[in-house]
Motif scaffolding. Structure first.
Motif, PDB file in Angstrom:
ATOM      1  N   THR A   2       0.842  -1.191   0.000  1.00 47.13           N
ATOM      2  CA  THR A   2       0.000   0.000   0.000  1.00 47.13           C
ATOM      3  C   THR A   2       0.878   1.242   0.000  1.00 47.13           C
ATOM      4  N   ASP A   3       0.504   2.206  -0.822  1.00 47.99           N
ATOM      5  CA  ASP A   3       1.214   3.485  -0.827  1.00 47.99           C
ATOM      6  C   ASP A   3       0.889   4.236   0.451  1.00 47.99           C
ATOM      7  N   THR A   4       1.872   4.936   0.964  1.00 48.83           N
ATOM      8  CA  THR A   4       1.637   5.817   2.108  1.00 48.83           C
ATOM      9  C   THR A   4       1.889   7.243   1.646  1.00 48.83           C
ATOM     10  N   THR A  29      -8.298  11.104  11.499  1.00 50.09           N
ATOM     11  CA  THR A  29      -7.196  11.118  10.548  1.00 50.09           C
ATOM     12  C   THR A  29      -7.387  12.236   9.528  1.00 50.09           C
ATOM     13  N   CYS A  31      -7.091  13.927   5.975  1.00 43.75           N
ATOM     14  CA  CYS A  31      -7.032  13.343   4.639  1.00 43.75           C
ATOM     15  C   CYS A  31      -7.219  14.440   3.605  1.00 43.75           C
ATOM     16  N   CYS A  45      -4.594   9.612   2.737  1.00 44.28           N
ATOM     17  CA  CYS A  45      -4.220   9.864   4.130  1.00 44.28           C
ATOM     18  C   CYS A  45      -2.874   9.198   4.384  1.00 44.28           C
ATOM     19  N   PRO A  46      -2.266   9.429   5.531  1.00 48.60           N
ATOM     20  CA  PRO A  46      -0.928   8.883   5.773  1.00 48.60           C
ATOM     21  C   PRO A  46      -0.827   7.367   5.596  1.00 48.60           C
ATOM     22  N   THR A  47      -1.888   6.635   5.851  1.00 50.99           N
ATOM     23  CA  THR A  47      -1.836   5.180   5.739  1.00 50.99           C
ATOM     24  C   THR A  47      -2.171   4.665   4.348  1.00 50.99           C
ATOM     25  N   GLY A  48      -2.591   5.549   3.440  1.00 47.09           N
ATOM     26  CA  GLY A  48      -2.903   5.136   2.081  1.00 47.09           C
ATOM     27  C   GLY A  48      -4.221   5.712   1.602  1.00 47.09           C
ATOM     28  N   LEU A  50      -8.202   6.044   0.639  1.00 46.81           N
ATOM     29  CA  LEU A  50      -9.452   5.613   1.263  1.00 46.81           C
ATOM     30  C   LEU A  50     -10.624   5.991   0.373  1.00 46.81           C
ATOM     31  N   GLY A  73     -11.938   6.726   8.869  1.00 46.00           N
ATOM     32  CA  GLY A  73     -11.579   5.540   8.106  1.00 46.00           C
ATOM     33  C   GLY A  73     -12.660   5.090   7.141  1.00 46.00           C
TER      34      GLY A  73
END
Length: 139
Positions: A2-4, A29, A31, A45-48, A50, A73
């Protein structure tokens, strides 16, 4: 894999951070909106990436690519105040506004130099960028 997306690379700045409460900072989070559809919003967002539902009571027509928001999320909970807003008059007879993009710092205006070249169109685009509060604009 997954891209971050580090927030700073997405354009996050201190003026967006100042809009958050301590509770929001701890539980939600940030985004950046990357696409707006009729009933869903794509965000980074930082985790990828959404896919989010819009906030209750807010139409996706009121959300622009480039907006910053807070999500849990699955749902975009609120939008942050914009630095700049590119918008145009919507089609039809009413004076509605159609969002194009938000939080644009730099804008490049390009056009073909064929028979359709129109200096007045470039002037309109420059005026739109200036009215939107875009910091840097090149043609």
């Amino acid at each position: 894999m997954t891209d971050t997306f580090p927030l700073a690379e997405l354009g996050w700045a201190s003026d967006f951070l100042r809009q958050l409460t301590l509770d929001e900072l701890a539980t939600l989070t940030p985004c950046r909106i990357s696409a707006v559809h009729r009933s869903r919003i794509e965000a980074l967002c930082p985790t990828g990436p959404l896919s989010l539902l819009p906030p209750a009571g807010l139409s996706t027509a009121e959300i622009a690519v480039g907006d910053w928001g807070l999500c849990d999320g699955t749902r975009l909970l609120r939008l942050l105040a914009r630095r700049s807003t590119l918008a145009r008059r919507a089609a039809g007879t009413r004076a509605d506004r159609q969002l194009i993009a938000a939080n644009v710092d730099t804008l490049f205006i390009v056009t073909s130099c064929n028979a359709d070249f129109n200096p007045a169109r470039i002037e309109r685009y420059l005026a739109l960028a200036r009215a939107a509060g875009v910091a840097r604009c090149w043609c």
